[in-house]
Enzyme design. Structure first.
Site, PDB file in Angstrom:
ATOM      1  N   GLU A 279      -5.614  -6.393   6.890  1.00  0.00           N
ATOM      2  CA  GLU A 279      -4.676  -6.611   5.782  1.00  0.00           C
ATOM      3  C   GLU A 279      -3.534  -7.496   6.285  1.00  0.00           C
ATOM      4  O   GLU A 279      -3.139  -7.387   7.446  1.00  0.00           O
ATOM      5  CB  GLU A 279      -4.092  -5.243   5.358  1.00  0.00           C
ATOM      6  CG  GLU A 279      -2.969  -5.299   4.335  1.00  0.00           C
ATOM      7  CD  GLU A 279      -2.258  -3.942   4.173  1.00  0.00           C
ATOM      8  OE1 GLU A 279      -2.133  -3.195   5.169  1.00  0.00           O
ATOM      9  OE2 GLU A 279      -1.843  -3.642   3.040  1.00  0.00           O
TER      10      GLU A 279
ATOM     11  N   ASN B 185      -0.659  -8.171  -2.816  1.00  0.00           N
ATOM     12  CA  ASN B 185      -1.239  -7.939  -1.496  1.00  0.00           C
ATOM     13  C   ASN B 185      -2.752  -8.118  -1.683  1.00  0.00           C
ATOM     14  O   ASN B 185      -3.410  -7.274  -2.292  1.00  0.00           O
ATOM     15  CB  ASN B 185      -0.883  -6.518  -1.032  1.00  0.00           C
ATOM     16  CG  ASN B 185      -1.293  -6.243   0.394  1.00  0.00           C
ATOM     17  OD1 ASN B 185      -2.101  -6.958   0.970  1.00  0.00           O
ATOM     18  ND2 ASN B 185      -0.739  -5.186   0.965  1.00  0.00           N
TER      19      ASN B 185
ATOM     20  N   LYS C 175      -4.795  -5.513  -3.977  1.00  0.00           N
ATOM     21  CA  LYS C 175      -4.636  -4.089  -3.640  1.00  0.00           C
ATOM     22  C   LYS C 175      -4.216  -3.269  -4.850  1.00  0.00           C
ATOM     23  O   LYS C 175      -3.167  -3.538  -5.472  1.00  0.00           O
ATOM     24  CB  LYS C 175      -3.595  -3.976  -2.517  1.00  0.00           C
ATOM     25  CG  LYS C 175      -3.415  -2.593  -1.931  1.00  0.00           C
ATOM     26  CD  LYS C 175      -2.463  -2.693  -0.739  1.00  0.00           C
ATOM     27  CE  LYS C 175      -2.292  -1.392   0.011  1.00  0.00           C
ATOM     28  NZ  LYS C 175      -1.455  -1.577   1.212  1.00  0.00           N
TER      29      LYS C 175
ATOM     30  N   GLU D 107       6.177  -1.640  -0.028  1.00  0.00           N
ATOM     31  CA  GLU D 107       5.184  -2.452  -0.764  1.00  0.00           C
ATOM     32  C   GLU D 107       5.431  -2.476  -2.277  1.00  0.00           C
ATOM     33  O   GLU D 107       5.320  -3.541  -2.893  1.00  0.00           O
ATOM     34  CB  GLU D 107       3.772  -1.965  -0.455  1.00  0.00           C
ATOM     35  CG  GLU D 107       3.299  -2.353   0.920  1.00  0.00           C
ATOM     36  CD  GLU D 107       1.812  -2.123   1.059  1.00  0.00           C
ATOM     37  OE1 GLU D 107       1.035  -2.774   0.343  1.00  0.00           O
ATOM     38  OE2 GLU D 107       1.418  -1.280   1.889  1.00  0.00           O
TER      39      GLU D 107
ATOM     40  N   CYS E  43      -6.202  -1.288   2.903  1.00  0.00           N
ATOM     41  CA  CYS E  43      -5.427  -0.228   3.548  1.00  0.00           C
ATOM     42  C   CYS E  43      -5.366   1.079   2.783  1.00  0.00           C
ATOM     43  O   CYS E  43      -6.309   1.855   2.796  1.00  0.00           O
ATOM     44  CB  CYS E  43      -4.029  -0.723   3.901  1.00  0.00           C
ATOM     45  SG  CYS E  43      -3.263   0.414   5.092  1.00  0.00           S
TER      46      CYS E  43
ATOM     47  N   ASN F   4      -2.952  -1.877   7.749  1.00  0.00           N
ATOM     48  CA  ASN F   4      -1.752  -1.866   8.597  1.00  0.00           C
ATOM     49  C   ASN F   4      -1.197  -0.455   8.487  1.00  0.00           C
ATOM     50  O   ASN F   4      -0.490  -0.139   7.526  1.00  0.00           O
ATOM     51  CB  ASN F   4      -0.676  -2.810   8.053  1.00  0.00           C
ATOM     52  CG  ASN F   4      -0.844  -4.244   8.473  1.00  0.00           C
ATOM     53  OD1 ASN F   4      -0.366  -4.663   9.512  1.00  0.00           O
ATOM     54  ND2 ASN F   4      -1.526  -5.009   7.643  1.00  0.00           N
TER      55      ASN F   4
END
Ligand code: CDV
Length: 311
Positions: A47, A110, A127, A146, A172, A197
């Site tokens: 990621e 993301n 994501k 995020e 992730c 991550n």
């Protein structure tokens, strides 16, 4: 005819804030070349592979984060990676930060792309499960912001016919949600590729630190078995800007076995020749068509609708 796919997780050691993209892309190409030597057709990168994991910082002015985003993919700085894929005949999954203007506003996701063995993008994923805090928390030594920086992914969980199989992507935190795998499995996925991550310590949940690796592995082992699919997960690892990032990039078989796992916290490639026919074998063991009881599963989506309605 037996079906095999040799695939790798290409873990990255830390990417520091001042490391130029060109340098990261060189590291990615070196891993792709290692993948070629190992006989791989597909290599999975982490990621946000091109930059440091910047959501650990709070920047009041979001424009300060522009340096971490790609406005096009490929672009001048990533083009050499796409060319290497075509030259070597090795496809890849690449996580990165996506940014574009639409309807007079800046949109940030993301994201990840799936690239074939000719260096062409065949799929994009954004994501869906975007974790962490939306508001800066001064009590924490580092953030995980995020939701402040990224919109929720709006592409759902597509799958692609590629690499001789049906492939889906995740990023992730998605790997911790059973729905991620189930939706793609119901679309026929036999392989899910994902980058991550994950810090080794969670400052706001310190009691969980001892379980970090266990929980990372168990969610994918259970999902691989329950959905009859292979999972390849690739980490950003090591001490990145003062934060310890978990290694343990791995390849999980439909039997739930972890068939390969990284040993260190630097750039490292692990490869495995996956027997794709194990996927239909385990799916038929569960008998999705005959034995699923979706009439009893409605709450899974109804609860989501109620929560949205209450907002
Ligand atoms: N990058 C992530 O999505 N990380 C999350 C945690 C640390 C919030 C994870 O599930 O690992």
């Amino acid at each position: 005819m037996p079906r095999y796919l040799t695939v790798a997780a290409a873990q990255l050691g830390p990417v520091l804030r001042d490391e130029p993209r060109e340098s990261v892309v060189k590291r990615l190409i070196a891993l792709l070349e290692q993948g070629k030597k190992a006989g791989c057709e597909l290599v999975v990168f982490p990621e946000m592979a091109l930059t440091t994991f910047f959501p650990r910082w709070y920047m009041a002015n979001k424009a300060e984060t522009d340096e971490f985003f790609e406005r096009a993919m490929p672009n001048d700085r990533t083009q050499p990676l796409f060319e290497a894929a075509a030259r070597l005949g090795v496809g890849f999954y690449l996580g990165y930060c996506e940014m574009f203007e639409e309807g007079g506003r800046t949109r940030r996701f993301n994201s990840a792309v799936l690239v074939d063995q000719k260096g062409r993008i065949i799929g994009k994923y954004r994501k869906v499960h975007v974790p962490g805090n939306r508001v800066y928390d001064p009590k924490l030594p580092y953030q995980h912001m995020e939701p402040y920086y990224f919109e929720d992914g709006d592409l759902g969980f597509p799958v692609w016919q590629a690499f001789g199989t049906t492939v889906g992507m995740a990023i992730c935190n998605d790997r911790r949600w059973p729905e991620t795998y189930r939706v793609m499995a119901l679309k026929g996925a036999e392989l899910i590729v994902l980058g991550f991550n994950s810090p080794s310590q969670l400052p706001d949940w310190p009691d969980q630190n001892v379980f970090r690796v266990q929980h990372h592995l168990v969610c994918m082992q259970a999902a691989a078995y329950q959905n009859g699919l292979w999972i390849v997960a690739s980490s950003k690892a090591g001490r990145e800007e003062g934060v310890d990032m978990m290694g343990h990039s791995c390849i999980v078989a439909p039997s739930s076995d972890v068939v390969a796992v990284t040993q260190g916290l630097g750039d490292e490639l692990i490869a495995y020749r996956c027997d794709l026919d194990l996927a239909p074998y385990y799916k038929s063991f569960f008998g999705f068509e005959q034995n699923r009881r979706p009439e009893h599963y409605g709450i899974i989506t109804q609860m989501q609708r109620q929560r949205l309605a209450a907002q």
